[in-house]
Design an enzyme around this catalytic site. Structure first.
Site, mmCIF file in Angstrom:
data_model
loop_
_atom_site.group_PDB
_atom_site.id
_atom_site.type_symbol
_atom_site.label_atom_id
_atom_site.label_comp_id
_atom_site.label_asym_id
_atom_site.label_seq_id
_atom_site.Cartn_x
_atom_site.Cartn_y
_atom_site.Cartn_z
ATOM 1 N N HIS A 64 0.820 -1.202 0.000
ATOM 2 C CA HIS A 64 0.000 0.000 0.000
ATOM 3 C C HIS A 64 0.863 1.267 0.000
ATOM 4 C CE1 HIS A 64 -3.904 -2.012 1.718
ATOM 5 N NE2 HIS A 64 -3.445 -2.588 0.640
ATOM 6 N N HIS A 303 -0.280 -12.919 -1.448
ATOM 7 C CA HIS A 303 -1.671 -13.247 -1.113
ATOM 8 C C HIS A 303 -1.802 -14.665 -0.574
ATOM 9 C CE1 HIS A 303 -3.117 -9.953 -4.136
ATOM 10 N NE2 HIS A 303 -2.983 -9.473 -2.912
#
Length: 542
Positions: A64, A303
């Site tokens: 992010h 992920h």
């Protein structure tokens, strides 16, 4: 600099040479994204007993910090009742679901829509072939705290004593609750916190880290004000921001990367930090922009570390409950309930994270952003993102990292197991057609690291550029804004455990290395010992 194109390590591969999704070399369509994920990935929650959930959370937070891609507007590639359309649009991809799908067949779901990323073609940029746009600053600079634009920065600041805006809830500081802030939140969420990154409310782990670093900034500037009473708001804010950015870089390069990349590989790649003095590695000729191969492929492999269910721990470090990822997407109000804020933090340091393997849990493989028990498939989206952004096929990736171009299926056995290669042949016409994300995930891991050779090289190269090409890298001593040696010594004392202890509500015990689970070598330690003699005195000015 924001709103700039990502770079490419390889030339683009689009059907029309500009932006249209590629086909196989034969002209046949590429295999169904959902068929590939159900064939090569599974839904088990297999854990890595050595490493904690905090490690996977930090990986997402760092992502992010580095990049933010926006989605194209336009029609869906699926009908309102989740059926495939008979026509194609250039703003989306369809995940076509086979009739015998073990999960989606129960809800008669036959199509899932993937929005394509905004690229240079969408903003009338002359760069062709199309390349996606990064809306964040391409640097490890704590932009998740401070934002990447002047507009966001203005929103989050209090403009008093260098502080960031807070909302006091039950005697505790949180980011302001602003439904219209532009942050992504569920429509029915009771709270939508204003954070530097629009994904700050994505799930409780990320939101907890956002809150902690906001509190850390305000703690820093509050103490800087005590020792420099003559400093005005702007000076306090900028000094606090510089320290927080340095701490984020230090945690990443000193504590996080050696685990995922391996210390030996870090050393050989020149990524290691130093324990004393300056580390003058800046190279002005390097471009620190984020590569498409990193953002749309290699770093998405993290992920696999995600779990379905996460622990809540009380102050005796006993598990007192759990929360489910699929129920908390874009709704993080759980952290405001009772002692849940600390319980989420202590849970992420205690619980083993998902193992870096071929498992993607139900929360991401079937229930991503779910509504009424049906969601999307993150692993399918990961493969599809490579097609969306025009990434070349897997053999080009292997060749790029120096392993030679595989001319035949048998050549793939140099990087992955033979039985996997046999299964790949059932879905792709030729070895030249294999999707890069799938190929990279199927590689055997390099010993001492969490990746196969292809993703290991791409991720290492990106962090090399972020270190060597950033004149604000915290260890540099030859820049106008460089820390003094005394200041740098204090920054090197800070770990993520320090942040948890300083900025949690009432955390008293924590292991020294929160990226590793509690053990005899990494026991619970009093927070007073973890914080130690960290001091801001080297920042005192007469």
């Amino acid at each position: 600099m924001t709103h700039t194109p990502y770079t490419r390590l390889l030339s683009a591969l689009y059907k029309d040479g500009i932006s249209e999704i590629r086909t196989q070399k034969s002209g046949n369509s590429l295999p169904s994204l959902r068929v590939l994920t159900t064939e090569f990935f599974s839904n088990e929650n297999i854990v890595d007993s050595e490493h904690s959930v905090a490690l996977s959370a930090w990986g997402q937070l760092s992502a992010h910090d580095l990049h933010l891609s926006m989605f194209q507007n336009g029609p869906s590639c699926c009908t309102d009742d989740s059926k495939p359309l008979n026509k194609e649009f250039n703003n989306c991809l369809a995940i076509v679901i086979p009739a015998n799908d073990l999960f989606y067949s129960a809800s008669h779901t036959e199509c899932l829509n993937i929005k394509r990323l905004v690229n240079t073609e969408n903003i009338n940029c002359s760069i062709k072939p199309a390349i996606p746009i990064n809306n964040n600053t391409a640097a490890l600079d704590a932009s998740f705290v401070y934002g990447s634009t002047a507009e966001t920065n203005k929103l989050i600041r209090e403009f008093k004593d260098g502080r960031l805006r807070v909302e006091n809830i039950n005697g505790r500081d949180f980011p302001p609750n602003m439904k219209n802030s532009g942050n992504r939140c569920a429509k029915n969420s009771k709270i939508c916190m204003l954070t530097g990154d629009v994904r700050g409310n994505q799930q409780p782990l990320i939101q907890s880290l956002q809150v902690l670093f906001l509190r850390l900034h305000n703690w820093m500037v509050g103490n800087l004000k005590k020792i420099n009473t003559h400093w005005d708001d702007e000076k306090l804010y900028q000094k606090g921001r510089l320290i927080i950015s340095a701490i984020v870089q230090h945690i990443t390069y000193r504590h996080y990367l050696p685990i995922i990349l391996g210390k030996q590989y870090m050393d050989s790649f020149g990524l290691a930090t130093v324990s004393e003095g300056y580390n003058n590695v800046y190279d002005s000729s390097l471009d620190i922009q984020i590569s498409t191969e990193f953002v749309a492929c290699a770093y998405r492999s993290l992920h696999s570390m995600i779990l379905d269910e996460y622990e809540l721990l009380d102050y005796t470090h006993s598990v007192v409950g759990t929360w489910t990822l699929s129920d908390t997407y874009d709704d993080t109000s759980i952290i405001l309930q009772g002692d849940h804020f600390d319980q989420v933090i202590m849970g992420m340091t205690h619980q083993p994270m998902g193992k870096m393997d071929l498992n993607f849990p139900m929360s991401t493989s079937n229930l991503l952003l779910q509504k009424n028990g049906v969601g999307s498939d993150l692993a399918a989206t990961d493969i599809g993102r490579g097609r969306d952004t025009g990434l070349k096929s897997y053999p080009h990736f292997i060749n790029m990292v120096g392993l030679g171009y595989p001319e035949s299926w048998e050549d793939l056995e140099e990087t992955m197991d033979r039985d996997i290669v046999k299964r790949l042949r059932l879905f792709y016409d030729t070895v030249d057609d294999v999707d890069p994300f799938l190929g990279g995930m199927l590689e055997n891991q390099v010993e001492g690291t969490m990746f196969g050779p292809t993703f290991l090289a791409i991720i290492s190269e990106q962090y090399y550029l972020l270190q060597r090409g950033d004149r604000h890298y915290y260890e540099l001593g030859d820049q106008p804004h460089s820390f003094t040696l005394e200041q740098l010594r204090e920054i090197r004392k800070v770990t993520l455990a320090t942040v948890f202890c300083l900025c949690g509500d009432n955390i008293q015990l924590m292991q020294q290395d929160v990226f590793r689970t509690i053990s005899e070598d990494n026991p619970l330690t009093r927070c007073t010992e973890i914080i130690g003699d960290f001091s801001l005195k080297p920042w005192a000015r007469k």
